[in-house]
Design an enzyme around this catalytic site. Sequence first.
Site: not given
Length: 150
Positions: A78-80
């Site tokens: 989950q890069f966000t």
Amino acid sequence: MRAVIQRVTQASCTVDNLITGEISAGLMVLLGIEDNDQQEDIEWLAAKIVNLRIFGDEQELMNKSLADISGNILLVSQFTLFAATKKGNRPGFTRAARPEKAIPLYESMISQLDMLLGKPVQTGIFGADMKISLLNDGPVTIIIDTKNKE
């Protein structure tokens, strides 16, 4: 490295209408990786996740870990989680590690969790458009950042 950990009664990840991972009771873990993360972050965070005592005991107190309940993990990249929102309304993601750095660390986290849990961890697909379904239990949601070990 940052993780959002949710205690769930069930969770699943779907990519292109195919289930890539699903669990019954356990932890849904969203994992964000940044450029300066290292193997030490993985080892510390994996141990913390597996040993978190957030499952109810006989008195309904949070005293049991995943091992105590034979629980499962669904791990999703989950890069966000490293969104920068200070300026403007469109988040920036410059703190998130690029795939060439993040993928090996994500795969290392999977291996570390597999080893500590003693069974395979369920996963999403790195970089894919994933649809996550879960039933949060409690709800219990915990955020852990390896750069801010509180």
